[in-house]
Structures are given as C-alpha cells and as structure tokens.
Design an enzyme around this catalytic site. Structure first.
Site, short mmCIF file in Angstrom:
data_model
loop_
_atom_site.label_atom_id
_atom_site.label_comp_id
_atom_site.label_asym_id
_atom_site.label_seq_id
_atom_site.Cartn_x
_atom_site.Cartn_y
_atom_site.Cartn_z
N CYS A 101 0.81 -1.22 0.00
CA CYS A 101 0.00 0.00 0.00
C CYS A 101 0.84 1.27 0.00
CB CYS A 101 -0.94 0.00 1.20
SG CYS A 101 -2.00 -1.45 1.20
N HIS B 211 -3.25 6.92 2.60
CA HIS B 211 -3.69 5.65 2.03
C HIS B 211 -5.02 5.28 2.67
CE1 HIS B 211 -4.17 1.56 0.99
NE2 HIS B 211 -3.85 1.11 2.18
N ASN C 214 -10.19 -0.41 0.07
CA ASN C 214 -8.72 -0.31 0.09
C ASN C 214 -8.20 -0.77 -1.28
OD1 ASN C 214 -5.98 -0.75 0.42
ND2 ASN C 214 -6.18 -1.63 2.48
#
Ligand code: UT7
Length: 331
Positions: A113, A254, A284
């Site tokens: 990520c 993020h 996500n």
C-alpha cells in the site's frame, strides 16, 4: 534540477460490489463493515481487465493533463502487488507496450500500500540526479484477483482501480516536491502476506487447497502498528521541514480504514476540510488509493495549483512513507 508533481489521472472500473452483496457471500453485515471500516462499496474489474489495462487508462489522463505525449515519457514506474503476470514481464512493461512507448526504463515497485509513495521517491531521485525528465508513476491494483472471497476478514476490505501521475523536471524551487520519506521493517513480514506461490512455498495442490495464493492479514495487529507508525511518520516529515499542519491544503492518506485516517488526522489536529477520504466508495485499493483520492479532489475542482498535499501510506512489509507535495501543473 527539482521534481514537480505535474498532473494526476485515475481509472475506476464500473462494477460495484456493495456491503449487501458481501452479506450474501460471507457471514458479515453492512453494519459491521460500515462501523469497523467505513467502507460501503468497492469497484471490481472485469474478468478480462488487467492491472495494466487500468493503469494505462489512468496514465492516459495524467499524460494528457500534463500536456505531454506518451513519447515524452522517459521512465515508467508501476507500483503494484497484483501484477498482470507472476514474476515477469513487469506490469510497467505492459503499460509501456499499451501506450506504444519503447526504449525507456520501465519497472515495477513492490511496496504494497506504500507503493505510490515509493514510486514518487524513485521518480524524484531519478529527476534530481538528471537521469529522467518526465516520469510516469502508476499505482494500479486488481486486488479482486488475489482476495479470498470466502474469508470475511479480508474480502470486505479490498477493491480495484488505478491512479497515475506525471513527475516532471523543473528549475523552479517553488514547484518542487519538498520531501519524500520511505521506510520499512521486515520483522512484520507475516502480518500482511500472500503465503503461497512464491519461492518460499511454490504453487502446489496443497497451496491452492489452503488458499495460500490469497491475501492473509492479522487485521487488528496491523491496525495498531499502522496508527502509531503513520502518526509518527507525518509528525516527523512536518517537523523536519518546519511546516505546520495548518499549512497543509489536503492530507491524502492511504485509504485502508476510516478509523485509521481519523486517528492520524486528529493527532495532527487537522480540520475536516483538509482530510481527503474516499475509502467509503473505493475500499482499500492498495498502491492506487492515494492517486485515486488526489484525482477525486482534482476532478471535483478542489485541487488548485500551489496547493500543498501531505501524502501518507502504510502497508505490507511493513512499509510506510510520507511526502510533502505542492501541486504544480505547468499551466
Ligand atoms: O492497507 C494496509 C494496511 N491495512 C490496514 O491498516 C488494515 C488494518 N486493520 C483493520 O482495518 C481492522 O483491523 C479490520 C477492519 C480488518 C478489522 O477490524 P477490527 O476492529 O480490528 O476487528 P477484529 O479483527 O478485532 O475482529 C473483531 C470481531 C471478531 O470476532 P470475535 O473474535 O470478537 O468474536 C472477528 O471474527 O469481528 C469479527 N469479524 C467480522 N464480523 C463480521 C471479522 N471480520 C468480520 C466481518 N464481518 N467481515
């Protein structure tokens, strides 16, 4: 020479997977998912749509918005954990092929990520050293291909999508990316992991039976390290550069979980209008989440030349990173 953040683009697949759809697939509820994660929907790529296909669509927008042609790009860096092909060729090479660009460096970055911030750091270093002038960085993920839709602890979290940016050379210091910090700590390697199909445990019937080619996560443990690490990381980059959180136009973290984002934003004492939150609609999307979020504020007309972005990410590895980035389109 300095590196400037010139333009942004993103691509979101059309198919939407809602919490109510997931209620029919695993033992979960819209209420649990909303309360624990803030996620309502995520977008899912078509069966024959690859990570590079999505990356190309995001890249085309970023290239056009920077008033460049694909042939002006002199390096492609793609951050992804869901590449088109296992091992090779890289997704960056597939993006180069589909954009009809050849004879330039193109490579992938594997930092989960945090990948987009790792790609940003790489582009900045290549530009500042004089080795590149117009770098295309892409974060693209087809996480639906590596998510186990029988595991309720992970399948509710992830979605597909892509974001891209052009990082260009400039001699104007006021346009320059101020700072990028990237770091990692491998002792947490098994908190977020796809245990099978690598050289540690090559693909076998057993690996497939145990569903070890899919993402596994120690969610609660990851959550705690994420909040602590991200808070320290953003405080450090602000202090190091003598910038107050008041001076940040947008904080673009993020997008993993609204609780993590809110915890970090409140530690920084940010106002509501500074925090960019897209997790409810996209879930996500790993390395794509930050550029997708930047693209949203750009397309909403909220991102203007000179606005100061604070980016921040945390992910598998563990890896993390932050960046202080003025938005510096050429026109
Ligand atoms: O992107 C990279 C970084 N990623 C992250 O930072 C993600 C970090 N982790 C998280 O966002 C959260 O830990 C999760 C959203 C994954 C989980 O939330 P949590 O509040 O940490 O829940 P938990 O794992 O402690 O589980 C609480 C309970 C458990 O049941 P028991 O043991 O208390 O009976 C789970 O089995 O919730 C249960 N549970 C679910 N229940 C309904 C876990 N997943 C689900 C589900 N639906 N989907």
């Amino acid at each position: 020479m300095y590196a400037a953040f010139r333009s942004i683009g993103s691509y979101v697949p059309q198919n939407i997977l809602t919490n109510h759809d997931l209620e029919k697939m695993v033992d979960t509820s819209d209420e649990w998912i909303t309360k624990r994660t803030g996620i309502k929907t995520r977008h899912i790529a078509d069966k024959d749509e690859t990570t590079s296909d999505m990356g190309v669509k995001a890249a085309q927008k970023a290239i056009e918005r920077a008033a460049l042609k694909p042939q002006d790009i002199d390096m492609i860096v793609c951050a992804t954990i869901s590449p088109d092909y296992f091992c090779m060729p890289s997704t960056a090479c597939m993006i180069a092929k589909k954009l009809d660009i050849a004879n330039i460096p193109a490579f992938d970055i594997s930092a989960a990520c945090s990948g987009f911030i790792y790609a940003l750091a790489t582009a900045k270093a290549f530009i500042e050293s004089g080795m590149a002038k117009n770098v295309l960085i892409v974060g693209s993920e087809k996480l639906s291909a590596i998510v186990d839709y029988s595991d309720r602890t992970t399948c509710i979290l992830f979605g597909d999508g892509a974001g891209a940016a052009i990082i260009g050379a400039t001699d104007k210091k006021e346009e320059a990316i101020i700072d990028v910090n990237i770091a990692a700590d491998g002792k947490y390697y098994d908190f977020l992991i796809t245990p099978g199909c690598g050289t540690n445990k090559p693909c076998s019937e057993e690996v497939l039976k145990e569903r070890e080619c899919f993402i596994k996560m120690k969610g609660n443990e990851t959550f705690k390290v994420a909040v602590k690490t991200l808070t320290n990381d953003v405080n450090e980059i602000l202090e190091k550069n003598r910038i107050s959180s008041d001076d940040i136009t947008y904080f673009v973290p993020h997008q993993a979980n609204y609780r993590i984002l809110n915890a970090v934003a409140s530690a920084l004492k940010l106002r509501d209008d500074q925090l960019v939150m897209t997790v409810s609609k996209y879930g996500n999307t790993s390395s794509a989440s930050i550029p997708m979020a930047i693209n949203d504020i750009y397309e909403e007309g909220r991102l203007k030349k000179g606005d100061l972005l604070l980016l921040d990410a945390f992910g598998g590895g563990f890896t993390w990173g932050s960046a202080l980035v003025p938005f510096s389109p050429q026109n």
